[in-house]
Design an enzyme around this catalytic site. Sequence first.
Site, PDB file in Angstrom:
ATOM      1  CG  ASP A 147       2.118 -10.168   8.860  1.00 41.00           C
ATOM      2  OD1 ASP A 147       1.296  -9.326   9.254  1.00 41.00           O
ATOM      3  OD2 ASP A 147       2.270 -10.455   7.659  1.00 41.00           O
ATOM      4  CG  ASP A 202      -1.306  -5.791   3.613  1.00 44.32           C
ATOM      5  OD1 ASP A 202      -0.832  -5.424   4.702  1.00 44.32           O
ATOM      6  OD2 ASP A 202      -1.282  -6.975   3.225  1.00 44.32           O
TER       7      ASP A 202
END
Length: 400
Positions: A147, A202
Site C-alpha cells: 500500500d 478504493d
Amino acid sequence: MKRLLILLALLVGANVHAQKFDGLAATPQMGWNSWNSFACDINEQLIRDTADAMVKLGLKDAGYQYVNIDDCWHGQRDKDGFIHPDPQRFPSGMKTLADYVHSKGLKLGIYSDAGATTCGGKPGSRGHEYQDAKTYADWGVDYVKYDWCDTKGLSAPGAYTTMRDAIRAAGRPMLLSMCEWGDNKAWEWGKDIGHSWRTTADIYPCWNCELNHDAFSRLGVLRILDRQAGLRKYAGPGHWNDMDMLEVGMGMSGDEDRAHFSIWAMMASPLILGNDLRKMPESTRSILANKDVIAISQDQAGIQAWKFFDDGRLEYWARPLANNEWALMVLNRGEQAVNLSYDWKAHFISDEMSKREVDFKKAVYGWRDIWGGKSGDTGKKLEASVAPHSVLLLHLKTKG
C-alpha cells in the site's frame, strides 16, 4: 545476532538489477481479500474458515487461489526490527497459518505499506523492506499487497522497486500487488516491478457513485470503469491494470453484481473477492463461480477490452480472445431497460493495439449469451433487451 547476519547477507547479495519473479499472474490473479468485509476485524480463525469455504463452495476449483490478509494483522517489531503478527489475533503464528492454507491447495497473501505506518496505523515496511520480505518468505507467503499510506517524500517507483528487489533477494516467488491508487501512474513504470497496479481510488459497493471522505474518495463500479480510458495498452500477461477488489455480494442488486463481475473480467482486472465467503448465498456464489465469465478473465491472450461503439443508450465493448474467439459486452448504464437490434454486419471491429479484427460480412460467428443462456449467430441481427444497470455478455466463436 544471527538474524541480523542473515539480513546483512540479503542486503549484500541483493542484485541492484533484480527482476520480479516471472511466471506469476500470467493471467489476472484470482483470490479473496479480507478488507472489504472485515477491515481491521481479522484473526487467524477467519482466514482458516475462509480457506475452508473457498474449497467447499467450489471457488478453488473455479480458479481462485489466493487467501489474502489485508491491514491490521501486525503486532510489533522485535529488538532487531523483525515484524511479528498480533499475538492475540494470530496466536499460532503466520507460518502455521500459511501451512494450513497451503494444505487446502491454496496460497496465502499478506499486506504491508511502503510508508512507516500502514493505512490502519500499523508498522509499515519503510526501512525494513528486506527484513519484511525475508520474514514473509520464511512464513511461506505467496502474495504481497503493498500500500501507499504515510509515504510523504517517497518516490513511488523507487519504493516499489525496493520491495521488488527485497522479494527477489528473499528467494521465494511472491506476487507483488502495487496499491498506490493510480496517484503516480504506475502503469507507466510498473511493468517490470509489480504484477499488478491499482488504477484508481478504493471501490465502493454502488453502481455509479462517489463516496467522499475527508482525505479520499471511494468509487462505484462505473466511476472506476470510466477511469480505465487509455490504460489497456499497459496491461498483459504478468502485469495487469487492477480496478480494485470485487464488491459482488456486498449490497448491490443481482444485475449490478453480474455486470460488475463481467466488467472486471472483460477488462482483465484481477478477480479478488471481497465478500464474506462463510455466509455467501447461492445467488452470489453462482455469479462468482461462473466458469464462462472466468474463462474470459483468464484468457491466455491477455488482451484488455475496449469500447468500440456507443449508441447513446448502450455501450459495446469487445475483447479479443485466444483461438480467434471474441467476447462482447453490451452495457446499460441507465435507469431503463433498452431493447436492441444490433446488425453485426454494420460494425467492423478492429483493434489497432492487438492487430485483431473481425468483419461479420465475411465471417459468421456463433454466439452464446453467458448470463441468459441463449445462442445464435452473427448472420442475423441480435435482438435482445438489456435491463438497467446490467450487461449482455456474449462469447463468440467462428462457425464451421
